[in-house]
Every structure is written in C-alpha cells, then in structure tokens.
Design a protein around this motif. Structure first.
Motif, short mmCIF file in Angstrom:
data_model
loop_
_atom_site.label_atom_id
_atom_site.label_comp_id
_atom_site.label_asym_id
_atom_site.label_seq_id
_atom_site.Cartn_x
_atom_site.Cartn_y
_atom_site.Cartn_z
N ALA A 171 0.68 -1.29 0.11
CA ALA A 171 0.21 -0.03 -0.43
C ALA A 171 1.02 1.19 -0.16
CB ALA A 171 -0.65 -0.16 1.16
N ASP A 172 0.51 2.64 -0.59
CA ASP A 172 1.07 3.40 -0.57
C ASP A 172 0.61 4.39 1.11
OD1 ASP A 172 1.83 3.18 -2.84
OD2 ASP A 172 0.58 4.34 -4.07
N ALA A 173 1.83 4.89 1.55
CA ALA A 173 1.58 5.88 2.88
C ALA A 173 2.88 6.72 2.55
CB ALA A 173 2.00 4.47 3.73
N VAL A 174 1.99 7.74 3.55
CA VAL A 174 2.77 8.63 4.00
C VAL A 174 3.54 8.54 5.12
CG1 VAL A 174 2.86 11.51 4.50
CG2 VAL A 174 1.47 10.06 1.89
N PHE A 175 5.06 8.97 5.03
CA PHE A 175 5.53 9.24 6.59
C PHE A 175 5.24 11.01 7.47
CE2 PHE A 175 6.38 4.81 5.08
CZ PHE A 175 6.40 3.82 6.26
N PHE A 176 5.28 11.21 8.19
CA PHE A 176 5.25 12.40 8.76
C PHE A 176 6.62 12.23 9.34
CE2 PHE A 176 0.12 12.40 7.77
CZ PHE A 176 0.87 13.01 7.02
N ASN A 177 7.19 13.55 10.46
CA ASN A 177 8.29 13.56 10.55
C ASN A 177 8.65 13.35 11.55
OD1 ASN A 177 10.34 16.41 10.55
ND2 ASN A 177 9.70 16.43 12.47
N GLU A 178 7.89 12.78 13.07
CA GLU A 178 8.11 12.14 13.10
C GLU A 178 8.25 10.53 13.63
OE1 GLU A 178 4.93 10.38 16.96
OE2 GLU A 178 6.23 11.74 17.98
N SER A 179 7.70 9.75 12.55
CA SER A 179 8.41 8.44 12.58
C SER A 179 9.21 8.64 11.90
CB SER A 179 6.98 7.61 11.44
OG SER A 179 6.86 9.20 10.50
N MET A 180 9.79 9.43 10.49
CA MET A 180 11.34 9.49 9.93
C MET A 180 11.87 10.03 11.09
SD MET A 180 10.25 8.75 7.16
CE MET A 180 11.78 8.99 6.28
N GLN A 181 12.29 10.45 11.94
CA GLN A 181 13.28 11.39 12.75
C GLN A 181 13.23 9.72 13.68
OE1 GLN A 181 13.75 15.41 14.08
NE2 GLN A 181 13.54 14.82 16.03
N GLU A 182 12.08 9.43 14.17
CA GLU A 182 12.36 7.37 14.71
C GLU A 182 13.24 6.93 14.23
OE1 GLU A 182 12.27 5.65 18.60
OE2 GLU A 182 11.34 7.85 18.22
N MET A 183 12.94 6.59 12.63
CA MET A 183 14.01 5.11 12.25
C MET A 183 15.57 5.77 11.69
SD MET A 183 11.33 4.05 8.99
CE MET A 183 10.76 5.57 8.65
N LEU A 184 15.35 6.91 11.77
CA LEU A 184 16.44 7.56 11.15
C LEU A 184 17.85 7.98 12.24
CD1 LEU A 184 15.42 9.91 8.00
CD2 LEU A 184 16.99 6.79 7.94
N ASN A 185 17.56 8.32 13.19
CA ASN A 185 17.50 9.33 14.26
C ASN A 185 18.72 10.53 14.09
OD1 ASN A 185 18.51 9.13 17.28
ND2 ASN A 185 20.38 8.24 16.93
N ILE A 186 17.62 11.56 12.73
CA ILE A 186 18.11 12.59 12.42
C ILE A 186 16.83 13.32 12.48
CG2 ILE A 186 18.53 11.34 10.37
CD1 ILE A 186 20.89 13.24 9.98
N SER A 187 17.67 15.06 12.74
CA SER A 187 16.46 15.63 12.14
C SER A 187 16.33 16.03 11.18
CB SER A 187 16.58 16.94 13.42
OG SER A 187 17.61 17.82 12.25
N CYS A 188 14.68 16.36 10.54
CA CYS A 188 15.52 16.83 8.60
C CYS A 188 15.91 17.77 8.69
CB CYS A 188 13.94 17.29 8.71
SG CYS A 188 13.30 17.24 6.58
N GLU A 189 15.95 19.35 9.61
CA GLU A 189 16.77 19.68 8.97
C GLU A 189 18.21 19.23 8.54
OE1 GLU A 189 18.72 23.91 11.05
OE2 GLU A 189 17.04 23.06 12.15
N ASP A 190 18.74 18.18 9.82
CA ASP A 190 20.10 18.11 9.70
C ASP A 190 20.56 17.32 8.31
OD1 ASP A 190 20.90 19.30 12.06
OD2 ASP A 190 21.01 18.14 13.20
N MET A 191 18.81 16.49 7.76
CA MET A 191 19.44 15.65 6.76
C MET A 191 19.54 16.17 5.36
SD MET A 191 19.25 12.41 5.59
CE MET A 191 18.42 11.29 6.61
N VAL A 192 18.60 17.27 5.46
CA VAL A 192 18.56 18.79 4.44
C VAL A 192 20.55 18.98 4.45
CG1 VAL A 192 17.91 20.56 3.23
CG2 VAL A 192 16.26 18.58 4.19
N THR A 193 20.58 19.41 5.55
CA THR A 193 21.93 20.59 5.50
C THR A 193 22.81 19.55 5.46
OG1 THR A 193 21.59 20.71 7.85
CG2 THR A 193 20.49 22.48 6.01
#
Length: 460
Positions: A335-357
């Motif tokens: 199925a298709d799904a959208v992972f929001f901020n909290e779920s991705m940060q929990e999986m990756l152990n890195i904030s979105c800002e740090d991932m981007v920059t």
C-alpha cells in the motif's frame, strides 16, 4: 450629600468591579492584546492586578494606533476614565461579571509595580469542562501531565498536534492544536511533562474531552510561575506515565485495504508490521515553511550561501519537516503511505533539518539522500492512521518485538479482522497539505549542495 476629596484613594480591586458602576482608579498590568473575530471586531485587552485577578477591556479597532501609542504590553498603569459594562459573551478569556470599555478619555498613567503578575491562568477542573462542551461564551484554561504527544492528520490532509493529558486523578483530556497553532507543542514534549494551555474551545470526540486551539491559545510547558507551582507539584507526584500503544489494533496491509472499503466514518488508528519497499522521489521527501506565517519558503542564494526566504516576512527560521511518500509491504500485500516527521526521525535518528543541510541537496526535495534510503527493507511496527478516504499516514514507528510479531500473525489471509471487500483499489498518492505549523523566529541558512554548485558553474 456627595463629598469629593483630593486626597489619594486606594485603587479598586479588579475583582470588585461591577457593571455600570462609577469608575475608580485601578492599578494593572497589560497582559494581552488582540482583535476579536466575532460578529463585531473589537480591540481587546486583558488587565491583571496585584492580586492576580483579571478583567477584559475593549476599544474601537479604528483607535488601535492611538492606544498603541499609550499602552505597551507587560507595562503597568493606573487606569481611570473607563466605562464599566457587561462582560463579552463570545470567546471571553476571563470569567468576570463585568468588562471595561476604554476610549480617548480613559487615562493610562505609567507606574512601576513588580508585584503584579506577568501571567494569568484560570484553570478549569475536569468536572467543570464537561459543562462547557461547545460553549462559545468562555474559553477554557487547563493544566495536566502529558501521557502521549503525537501528530495526526485530518480527512483533508491537515496535520494536527495531539497531546493527551492526565489530571490529578489521572482522568484524560486531549489537546488538539490546529495547523496554525501546532508549533505551540513541539516534538520535544514528552510523557511526564506538564502542559498549561489557555483559551481553548471544549468539544468531545469518541467519548474523550477535547481542548481545541483558538487564535488566542497559548501554551506553557513545565511552567514555574507562582500561579502554577501547586498544580505542577501535584501532577509530578502521580505515578510514572506508562506510555503504551495498547489501544491500537495490530493489522495487516490486507486488513487496511479491506477496511478502506467499509466506508469508515472517522479516522482509525492501527499498528501494522511492515517495511518500506520504495520511496517515491517525485513526491519529495520534506517541506520547508515560514516560522511566522506558515507559508512555503523559497530557496535563495546569496554570498555563496543558500537561505530560505518568505514572500511576506523577514527574520524567520526555516522549519524542515519530513513528509515521505512511500510504498509499504508485508506478507499480505502493499500500500502507499505517507511517513510524517516523528516517524522518520524515529527511524533515522536524525532531524529533517540535519538531513537536508548535511546529507542532501538543500534546494531539491526530490533528490533522496542515501542515508534516508537506509530506512528501506527494515521491518518495523508502523503506528498509522487510516483515513476514511483510504489514505494511510504513519505517525510513529517502533521496533518489532517477539510479542508483537506473534500478535501480528493472528490476522492475515483468511483471518482478516474486517469483512472482505469485493474489490480493493490501490490507495492514491497525494501531496502533503499546505497549512503548516508556525515555529521559531531566528534566521537560519542552509549551505549550497555540490550538485547545485556544479550546475551554477556550467551555467556560468
């Protein structure tokens, strides 16, 4: 016989003001200022005196420049020349039998008085808020201990911040912050924290009392002011929060698809053991918004550095948040799904800002960094919301344990917890909702990516 005197009189207490009385001098601090959004726009103020009692005052909106020239927020004044009238009857922030009307003959004489409080709370009890459901006359202040803090999406794709509170008897009330107020409670608020919230609208959803944000809502996390100390101490004395997800049903992807055909009337929360099979790059994997107005930010290069700018505001902070469109799979389907901020940060152990920059092209959300791809092919428990239109939002993730693995095998082909549907269409992909939360207020820059630098050299 009416006598007058020129000797200095004691100031009247705010709590003693009555409708239609002759005005007496009051000594107050100006706590808040806003323009009401009822049938008639009014310039509104909240005044507090030394005893911690509050009253609302209103003026004509056309006089806002005049009052801005003589009244400053958090400043103290001796006030006279006002009119005492009935209280406001729509979204009042103060429970009082009177309110004040101020015009150009009202006098505001500045004074210094450090004994006047700088904050005001009028906390309602659990019993009292039950009587306020959908009552628009008086807004509600509340304090409680956090049991759970998470994001949830609406049927139209808007993201809400939900915070489940316990009172001193461990009775539950849930805060719902709408997109324009989501910034008031961040991801860093955890179970056990104390939250004091003001100016909310009381509703009820699925038998649970809700405190919905309004344009006047404020939030204090772990407040330490005098008015909150006793409440905070009692709440902290409660047994430790047992934060679990036991209320969410563990299902398979086949179950979710079949459920989407059952015409569910409201969003449902489930847990599904699955893994990411593919990330859809064409949908982007993050978004950036303005910390002041919630609008989309645009990348801009200057002096060799990339920044994000808003079309309306200066001195803003770009707020980066994950929003990853992906395909999830388990043994029963995909199925298709959208992972929001909290779920991705929990999986990756890195904030979105740090991932981007630090790991990505800061100006192109359709280029997925390798570190983000590491989330693919690892089984996890996905804590998700199934919307009534069949869309799936992943709000959080957790590790698979032997207990949950055993439970997840109890539903599957032939043993679905839902009545099988005749057909199971593929859920459609979609773009994340535009309304986003307000955040902090300082400016932050993102470095230019190597790819962008190469493209600029070629153009040169």
């Amino acid at each position: 016989m009416l006598l007058t005197t020129t000797t200095q009189m004691a100031c009247q207490r705010v709590r003693d003001i009555e409708q239609h009385q002759i005005p007496q001098t009051i000594e107050i601090r100006v706590l808040r200022k806003w323009i009401s959004k009822g049938k008639k726009e009014e310039l509104c103020y909240q005044f507090i005196d030394t005893y911690g009692d509050c009253i609302e005052a209103t003026a004509e909106v056309k006089d806002i420049e005049y009052f801005d020239s003589i009244i400053q927020l958090q400043s103290c004044y001796k006030v006279s020349g006002y009119i005492c009238t009935s209280p406001r009857t729509y979204m009042a922030t103060v429970e009082h039998r009177a309110s004040l009307v101020i015009g150009r003959k009202a006098k505001f004489d500045p004074v210094t008085n450090s004994n006047i409080p700088t904050t005001y709370f009028n906390f309602a009890t659990y019993e009292s808020i039950k009587t306020r459901i959908k009552d628009t006359k008086l807004l509600t202040d509340y304090i409680g201990r956090v049991e759970k803090n998470y994001m949830q999406s609406t049927g139209t794709g808007k993201l809400l911040q939900k915070t489940l509170l316990q009172d001193e008897m461990e009775r539950k009330v849930e805060i719902t912050l709408w997109p324009d107020m989501r910034h008031l409670i961040g991801d860093d608020v955890i179970p056990g924290d104390i939250v004091a919230i003001t100016s909310t609208f009381v509703t009820e959803y699925n038998g649970l009392l809700q405190l919905e944000s309004t344009y006047l809502t404020t939030v204090a996390v772990n407040p330490d002011v005098l008015q909150t100390i006793e409440h905070v101490n009692r709440l902290k004395a409660l047994p430790a929060v047992q934060h679990t997800q036991t209320h969410d049903k563990i299902v398979t992807i086949m179950d979710l698809k079949q459920s989407s055909q059952q015409n569910i009337q409201s969003p449902k929360n489930f847990v599904c053991e699955a893994k990411i099979k593919e990330i859809h790059e064409d949908r982007g994997w993050y978004y950036v918004q303005c910390s002041k107005c919630s609008s989309k930010l645009y990348p801009q290069q200057g002096s060799g550095m990339w920044t994000f700018v808003c079309k309306d505001d200066d001195d803003i902070t770009p707020n980066f948040r994950y929003s990853v469109n992906a395909t999830i799979i388990d043994a029963t389907g995909s199925a298709d799904a959208v992972f929001f901020n909290e779920s991705m940060q929990e999986m990756l152990n890195i904030s979105c800002e740090d991932m981007v920059t630090k790991h990505a092209n800061a100006t192109d959300p359709k280029i997925v960094p390798q570190l983000l791809r590491s989330a693919i092919d690892t089984p996890r428990l996905l804590h998700l919301t199934l919307k009534n239109d069949g869309k799936i939002f992943v709000n959080n993730v957790s590790e698979v344990t032997s207990a949950t693995a055993t439970q997840s095998t109890t539903t599957g082909p032939g043993t679905s917890m839902f009545t099988p549907a005749t057909t199971v269409p593929k859920p459609s992909m979609f773009t994340p909702a535009t309304p986003l939360p307000k955040l902090s207020t300082s400016k932050r820059q993102a470095p230019a990516s190597p790819a962008e630098q190469n493209r600029k050299k070629k153009r040169a």
